[in-house]
Design an enzyme around this catalytic site. Structure first.
Site, PDB file in Angstrom:
ATOM      1  N   HIS A  15       0.942  -1.153   0.029  1.00 57.03           N
ATOM      2  CA  HIS A  15       0.071  -0.003   0.035  1.00 57.03           C
ATOM      3  C   HIS A  15       0.794   1.135  -0.022  1.00 57.03           C
ATOM      4  O   HIS A  15       1.570   1.583   0.838  1.00 57.03           O
ATOM      5  CB  HIS A  15      -0.895  -0.084   1.095  1.00 57.03           C
ATOM      6  CG  HIS A  15      -1.820   1.280   1.299  1.00 57.03           C
ATOM      7  ND1 HIS A  15      -2.147   1.722   0.125  1.00 57.03           N
ATOM      8  CD2 HIS A  15      -1.957   1.971   2.332  1.00 57.03           C
ATOM      9  CE1 HIS A  15      -3.023   2.813   0.572  1.00 57.03           C
ATOM     10  NE2 HIS A  15      -3.010   2.895   1.885  1.00 57.03           N
ATOM     11  N   ASP A  43       1.439   4.943   0.205  1.00 59.57           N
ATOM     12  CA  ASP A  43       1.191   6.260   0.449  1.00 59.57           C
ATOM     13  C   ASP A  43       2.263   7.085   0.056  1.00 59.57           C
ATOM     14  O   ASP A  43       3.396   6.722   0.333  1.00 59.57           O
ATOM     15  CB  ASP A  43       1.082   6.510   1.954  1.00 59.57           C
ATOM     16  CG  ASP A  43      -0.071   5.722   2.701  1.00 59.57           C
ATOM     17  OD1 ASP A  43      -1.446   6.052   2.519  1.00 59.57           O
ATOM     18  OD2 ASP A  43       0.112   4.739   3.546  1.00 59.57           O
ATOM     19  N   ASP A  82      -7.563   1.754   1.961  1.00 55.05           N
ATOM     20  CA  ASP A  82      -7.444   2.609   3.106  1.00 55.05           C
ATOM     21  C   ASP A  82      -8.258   3.693   3.228  1.00 55.05           C
ATOM     22  O   ASP A  82      -7.944   4.705   3.687  1.00 55.05           O
ATOM     23  CB  ASP A  82      -6.065   2.765   3.472  1.00 55.05           C
ATOM     24  CG  ASP A  82      -5.635   3.148   4.788  1.00 55.05           C
ATOM     25  OD1 ASP A  82      -6.507   2.917   5.808  1.00 55.05           O
ATOM     26  OD2 ASP A  82      -4.814   3.449   5.255  1.00 55.05           O
ATOM     27  N   HIS A 121      -5.331  10.017   0.044  1.00 51.71           N
ATOM     28  CA  HIS A 121      -5.978  10.295   1.616  1.00 51.71           C
ATOM     29  C   HIS A 121      -5.012  10.929   2.354  1.00 51.71           C
ATOM     30  O   HIS A 121      -5.357  11.941   2.985  1.00 51.71           O
ATOM     31  CB  HIS A 121      -6.871   9.052   1.935  1.00 51.71           C
ATOM     32  CG  HIS A 121      -5.710   8.014   1.978  1.00 51.71           C
ATOM     33  ND1 HIS A 121      -5.421   7.050   1.041  1.00 51.71           N
ATOM     34  CD2 HIS A 121      -5.223   7.507   3.059  1.00 51.71           C
ATOM     35  CE1 HIS A 121      -4.545   6.368   1.574  1.00 51.71           C
ATOM     36  NE2 HIS A 121      -4.468   6.299   2.772  1.00 51.71           N
TER      37      HIS A 121
END
Length: 940
Positions: free
Chosen positions: A12, A14, A124, A348
Site C-alpha cells: 500500500h 502512500d 485505506d 488520502h
C-alpha cells in the site's frame, strides 16, 4: 472441493505521509526494481499489485526512465497490476468531477503501460462515497475492493465484536441509483498475508491463525490474503514460503494470485450475500475511528483544493470548450497537466492533511502550480471569446470601454462582479517617468451601462498607478504603467455557459453621474429589490432585500427571515471555541470539556458598505481563550498515549482571539454571504460557527461526491464518540414540512448536527493540533496554524417546495462571475465603431449562451471536451429520489447528441423531439453524461 488461498503481493503506497514524498520515493524505486528482478528470476513469483494507482509508475520512471520498456513489458504480461486510478484519493474531500478525472487518467495511463486492473480499489480510504459503485460500473469494473466502512472496526480495522453489516467479507455494494458491484472487504485488513514464514513450525502457527481469521468472514472457499502493508518491501522468499504451506496443507490450494483471478473465482461461487447501500462510513460502530476529522485538518489546504478544482472544472475546462467552438485549440495537454498536479494532492494522507509538516508544505506548492496553469488557460479563453464580440453598437458613437461578464456555470445567474480596468496606459521610455505621467492624470466621472444603454449602479474606484506588461506573440515584452480603476456592480441574468456585455463611458457634463444615484434610489423605493440606501443607517443594524431580512444583534449574532414565508431563524452565526487534544486524524476535546462562545458578549458592529447593489456590516469579536493545552499533552504525545485515554486539559494562560465577520447582502441574493477572519494566536483548539435551526426533523441533507445524501441527525445506538462530525462538499441543509435552511461553504468540509442544541448546524472553521498521529510520535507544529485565516460561507433560508433551487444556490456559491475588460487590446475610451477587430466575419453578439437545459433537481457537474476528441462532454447528477426529465435545447453548433458514461464512451445516439429539443429521463441519483458532436460546418 479444495479451499483455495489467494495470496496477492502488494504494497500500500502512500506517496507521502510520515516522510516527505522524495524520501518515500527512494523506497518505491527499490520496491519496483526488486519486483522486476523477481519476475525475471523466479517464475513462481507471478504478479505484484501496484496499489490500484498508476502514479507509482510515473514516479519510478522519473528516476529511472531507462527502464520504461522493461516496466511496460511486465504490465503487458500481467506481472504488474496497474490502475484503474491515477492516485488513491480520499473520495469525500475531492469533487465528483475530480474523481471522474482520476479514473480517466488512471485508465488511460494503465492502458498505455499495457494493462488495466478491472477492480476498483480503496484499501485505506477513510470511508467510501455512496456513488462509487455507479461510477465504477459505468467504467466497466468487475468489483470493488475496500478496507473500511461496513463493520465494527478499531485502529487499523481491528475487529471489535458486534454484528456485521454484511454476512461475509464478500457482498454487493449498491449506489443510490440501484447500480451495484460485488464488494470485497479486507475483513482482516490488507496485511493479513504479510511476511509469510518459510520455516515449518513458524509457518504452521502462522497459517492456523490466519486461516481461521479468513474463514470467519469468507463467503466462499476462496480466501484472500494480502501479502504486504504500508510501504512494505516485496517478500523475496515468497515462493519458498508457499512451498512450505503446500507441504503443510496438501488439502489446500495455495495460489500466488491477482485481483482479476480472485474476483472471477469468487464471483462464480457467491450465493445469498448481503447488499450494503450508499456511503460506507462505519456509522454502525462506536464512531471513534471513522477518521472524519481529517475533513477539518489543515483547512487552508482544503480551501486551496476547492480553488483549484473550481479553476479547472468550473472555469478553465468549460471556457476552453466554448472557445474551441470558435476555432481556438483546446489546451488538452495543459489541462491534463494541471489536473495531474492537483490530483497529486488527492491521496488520502495528502488531502486529508494527516501528514508531517514537510508534506503539507509541498502540497501547497502543487496547488499553486495547478492553479497557475488553470487560471492562465481560463483568462486566455475569456480573452479569445471577448475579442470576437461585436461591440460596434455600444455607446452610440461615444468613447467607451467594453466589459464582458462570463458565466461558466450551468445556470443563468446574477451576481456581484469586480473587474480592474486600465483607464490609460503609458508605454515606452523610463518606467519612473511613466509612473509620474499616470499619477498626474485626471480621471473623469465614469458611468457603467448595459448593452442597451441603461445605466447600471456601480462602484467605480480609483486604484492609482500600477506596473504591468504584455507578452505579444510576435515581439518582445511590452512593460507599461497604467492608471487603474476598480468597477464593482451586480450583473443580472447572465446566460449559462455564456456572457453579457456592458461598458464604461464618461458621464455627460450635465449631471449624468448624479442621475445614476437618483435612478438607484428610485429602484429601491419602487421594487424593493435593492439593499442599502439612505433609509439604512448603522443604528438600524438591519439589511433587507426582496428575499431576506437580516437583523444584527448586540452580541454579533443575527436573525435571518425568509420574507415570503415569514420563517425567522433567530440568533444564528455565533462562534464556539473549545480545546482539542487530538491529532490530524481525530478531534478529542480536552478533559475540561468547556466551550467558549460569543453568545451574550459585546461585539463591535459597523456598517462599512451601503450601495444600491450591496450592503456590508463588519462585526468584531475579542475573546480571551487558553493559549493551548496544558504541558501534560506534550508528554502524552511523546509517550504515544491513546487518544481516548488522554487526560490533558487546557492551559491557564490566556491569549486574545480576534474574530472579524463581514455580513454581505446583495441586491438579488437569496442567501446571506458571510466571511470570517480568524486571527489565530492559540494552539490545540477548534473554532466553529453555529447555525441553530429550530427545525423539527430527524434527518438532514449533505452535498457529497456526486450525490446529495440524507443522513440522520442522531447516530446509531452503538455510537459512543462524543463528536458526531460528518463530511460535506458544497453544503449542508435541513428542512421540516414547510421550511428549510442551507449552509453553503467554500472549502469547509466538516460539519456536525447537534440535535440537543436546537438542531444546530455547526461548521468547523479552524482546527489546530500539534501532531500527525496514527502509529508513532510525529510532531506537526505547523498544523497549529498560527496567523490570519479567512473562510467563507452562505446562509440560504428556503421553502420546502424550493429545496432543489436551494441546492443550486449551494452549488453556485462555489463559483463567481468573471469579467474581462477590453481596454488592454482595444484601447480605453475608443469610439464604439472602432472597437471590433477584423475576425474574418466570425463575430459574437453582445449577449449569448451556448448551452441551455432544464431539469429541476439536476446538478450540472462537468462541461469539457472529450479526451482526445472534438466532442463536448456534459455531465449531470440527479440529486433527488424522483426521475427527472432533462431537456437540452438544440444549439446552432450541435451536429448530434449521444448518451455517454463517465469514461466518455459513445453509447446511444439521442434523437431530438418534435420541438427540436432533446428530452431524456434521468433516473433517481443517476450520473448522466451526454456527448455532443459539434457541427464542423458551423462558423457562428
Amino acid at each position: 472441493m479444495k479451499t483455495v488461498v489467494h495470496i496477492i503481493s502488494h504494497s500500500h503506497w502512500d506517496r507521502e505521509w510520515y516522510m516527505a514524498f522524495e524520501q518515500h520515493r527512494i523506497k518505491l524505486v527499490d520496491l519496483i526494481d526488486q519486483s522486476m528482478e523477481l519476475f525475471e528470476k523466479d517464475a513462481a513469483f507471478r504478479s505484484f499489485h501496484l496499489d490500484g494507482q498508476t502514479i507509482v509508475m510515473d514516479d519510478y520512471l522519473e528516476i529511472k526512465p531507462q527502464n520504461r520498456e522493461r516496466l511496460k513489458k511486465h504490465v503487458r504480461e500481467g506481472r504488474f497490476s496497474a490502475g484503474p486510478w491515477y492516485i488513491l484519493q480520499d473520495e469525500f474531500l475531492t469533487s465528483g468531477e475530480a474523481n471522474v478525472r482520476n479514473l480517466l487518467v488512471g485508465r488511460q495511463e494503465a492502458l498505455e503501460y499495457g494493462g488495466l486492473c478491472p477492480v476498483g480499489y480503496f484499501p485505506d480510504a477513510f470511508g467510501n462515497a455512496g456513488q462509487m459503485p455507479q461510477l465504477l460500473k459505468q467504467a466497466g469494473m468487475k468489483a470493488i475492493v475496500f478496507g473500511r466502512g461496513v463493520k465494527p472496526v478499531g485502529f487499523n480495522n481491528e475487529v471489535q465484536g458486534g454484528d456485521y453489516e454484511s454476512m461475509y467479507s464478500e457482498m454487493m455494494w449498491e449506489s443510490p441509483d440501484g447500480s451495484a458491484l460485488p464488494g470485497i472487504l479486507f475483513a482482516n485488513w490488507y496485511s493479513n498475508g504479510i511476511e509469510i514464514p518459510v520455516e515449518e513450525e513458524a509457518a504452521r502457527a502462522y497459517w492456523e491463525e490466519k486461516l481461521a481469521s479468513a474463514r470467519q468472514f469468507a463467503g466462499t472457499r476462496h480466501l484472500l490474503f494480502m501479502n504486504g502493508c504500508d510501504h512494505q518491501p516485496v517478500q523475496r522468499d515468497l515462493g519458498a514460503a508457499l512451498e512450505t504451506a503446500r507441504r503443510l496443507y496438501p488439502d489446500i490450494e495455495f495460489v500466488h494470485s491477482d485481483f482479476d483471478t480472485y474476483v472471477d473465482a469468487v464471483s462464480r461461487e457467491l450465493e445469498h450475500i448481503s447488499t450494503v447501500r450508499g456511503e460506507l462510513t462505519s456509522q454502525e460502530t462506536d464512531g471513534r475511528f471513522t477518521l472524519v476529522n481529517t475533513t477539518s485538518s489543515h483547512i487552508p489546504l482544503k480551501q486551496m483544493n476547492r480553488i483549484c478544482e473550481n479553476a479547472l472544472e468550473k472555469e478553465a475546462e468549460p471556457m476552453a470548450a466554448l472557445a474551441s467552438l470558435w476555432g481556438k485549440e483546446y489546451p488538452e495537454d495543459l489541462l491534463r497537466y494541471s489536473w495531474k498536479m492537483l490530483m497529486q494532492n488527492h491521496p488520502h494522507d495528502s488531502i486529508c492533511g494527516c501528514s508531517v509538516d514537510s508534506v503539507n508544505a509541498e502540497i501547497k506548492t502543487r496547488f499553486d502550480k495547478s492553479r497557475q496553469v488553470a487560471e492562465a488557460l481560463f483568462a486566455d479563453s475569456c480573452a479569445w471569446m471577448a475579442d470576437r464580440i461585436d461591440t460596434k453598437a455600444l455607446g452610440a458613437g461615444k468613447k467607451i470601454c467594453p466589459l464582458v461578464v462570463f458565466n461558466t456555470t450551468g445556470w443563468n445567474r446574477s451576481g456581484m462582479v469586480e473587474v480592474m480596468v486600465d483607464f490609460e496606459r503609458s508605454y515606452g521610455g523610463w518606467l519612473t517617468r511613466q509612473y509620474g505621467e499616470m499619477e498626474r492624470l485626471r480621471l473623469p466621472e465614469l458611468v457603467l451601462k448595459d448593452a442597451a444603454g441603461n445605466r447600471v449602479p456601480a462602484g467605480i474606484q480609483d486604484m492609482g498607478v500600477r506596473f504591468g506588461y504584455e507578452l505579444p506573440d510576435d515581439r518582445f515584452r511590452q512593460p507599461y504603467m497604467a492608471r487603474q480603476v476598480k468597477v464593482t456592480f451586480e450583473a443580472e441574468d447572465v446566460p449559462a455557459f455564456g456572457y453579457c456585455t456592458c461598458y464604461l463611458e464618461e458621464a455627460d457634463a450635465v449631471g449624468e453621474a448624479g442621475a445614476v444615484e437618483e435612478m438607484a434610489m428610485a429602484a429601491v423605493c419602487e421594487s424593493e429589490s435593492a439593499v442599502g440606501g439612505h433609509s439604512l443607517t448603522p443604528a438600524d443594524r438591519v439589511m433587507e432585500n426582496r428575499f431576506l431580512r437580516v437583523e444584527i444583534h448586540g452580541d454579533g449574532s443575527y436573525s435571518v427571515t425568509e420574507k415570503e414565508s415569514g420563517k425567522r431563524y433567530p440568533h444564528v452565526g455565533y462562534y464556539e471555541e473549545c480545546g482539542d487534544i487530538g491529532n490530524e486524524y481525530i478531534f478529542i476535546q480536552d478533559s475540561g470539556k468547556e466551550e467558549i462562545t460569543t453568545q451574550g458578549t459585546e461585539a463591535r458592529i459597523e456598517l462599512i458598505e451601503d450601495e444600491p447593489y450591496r450592503c456590508t456590516y463588519r462585526i468584531e469579536h475579542r475573546l480571551m481563550v487558553p493559549a493551548g493545552a496544558e504541558e501534560l499533552l506534550e508528554r502524552e504525545r511523546r509517550q504515544c498515549v491513546g487518544l481516548y485515554e488522554r487526560k490533558a486539559g487546557r492551559s491557564r494562560e490566556l491569549v486574545e482571539l480576534a474574530l472579524t465577520t463581514l455580513l454581505r447582502l446583495e441586491r438579488s441574493a437569496k442567501g446571506l454571504k458571510v466571511e470570517t477572519t480568524i486571527h489565530n494566536t492559540a494552539k490545540d483548539h477548534r473554532i466553529r460557527v453555529m447555525i441553530p435551526t429550530g427545525l423539527q426533523t430527524e434527518t438532514h441533507f449533505a452535498d457529497s461526491t456526486l450525490e446529495v445524501v440524507e443522513r440522520p441527525n442522531r447516530h446509531g445506538k452503538a455510537w459512543q464518540n462524543p463528536s458526531g462530525c460528518e463530511h460535506q462538499q458544497n453544503f449542508v441543509a435541513m428542512d421540516d414540512e414547510k421550511d428549510g435552511i442551507l449552509v453553503a461553504n467554500f472549502g469547509l468540509y466538516e460539519y456536525e448536527v447537534l440535535p440537543d442544541r436546537d438542531n444546530a448546524i455547526a461548521v468547523t472553521l479552524l482546527r489546530c493540533t500539534g501532531e500527525m498521529g496514527d502509529w508513532g510520535d510525529f510532531p506537526t507544529p505547523a498544523a497549529q496554524l498560527p496567523g490570519t485565516h479567512t473562510v467563507a460561507y452562505e446562509i440560504v433560508p428556503y421553502k420546502k417546495e424550493d429545496v432543489a433551487a436551494a441546492f443550486t444556490e449551494g452549488h453556485l456559491f462555489q463559483t463567481k462571475l468573471s469579467a474581462v475588460s477590453l481596454a488592454s487590446k482595444r484601447g480605453y475610451l475608443k469610439d464604439g465603431a472602432g472597437c471590433m477587430e477584423d475576425m474574418g466575419g466570425k463575430t459574437l453578439p453582445l449577449r449569448a449562451g451556448f448551452f441551455k437545459w432544464s431539469g429541476e433537481g439536476l446538478n450540472l457537474t462537468g462541461f469539457k471536451k472529450k479526451d482526445g476528441d472534438r466532442d463536448i462532454i456534459v455531465r449531470f447528477v440527479n440529486e433527488t429520489r424522483e426521475a427527472v426529465e432533462l431537456t437540452i435545447d438544440r444549439q446552432a453548433w450541435f451536429k448530434e447528441m449521444y448518451h455517454s458514461n463517465v469514461i466518455e464512451e459513445r453509447l446511444q445516439t439521442a434523437a431530438p423531439g418534435g420541438d427540436g429539443s432533446y428530452h431524456m429521463t434521468v433516473k433517481p441519483f443517476e450520473i448522466f453524461t451526454v456527448g455532443i458532436v459539434p457541427d464542423g460546418t458551423w462558423r457562428g
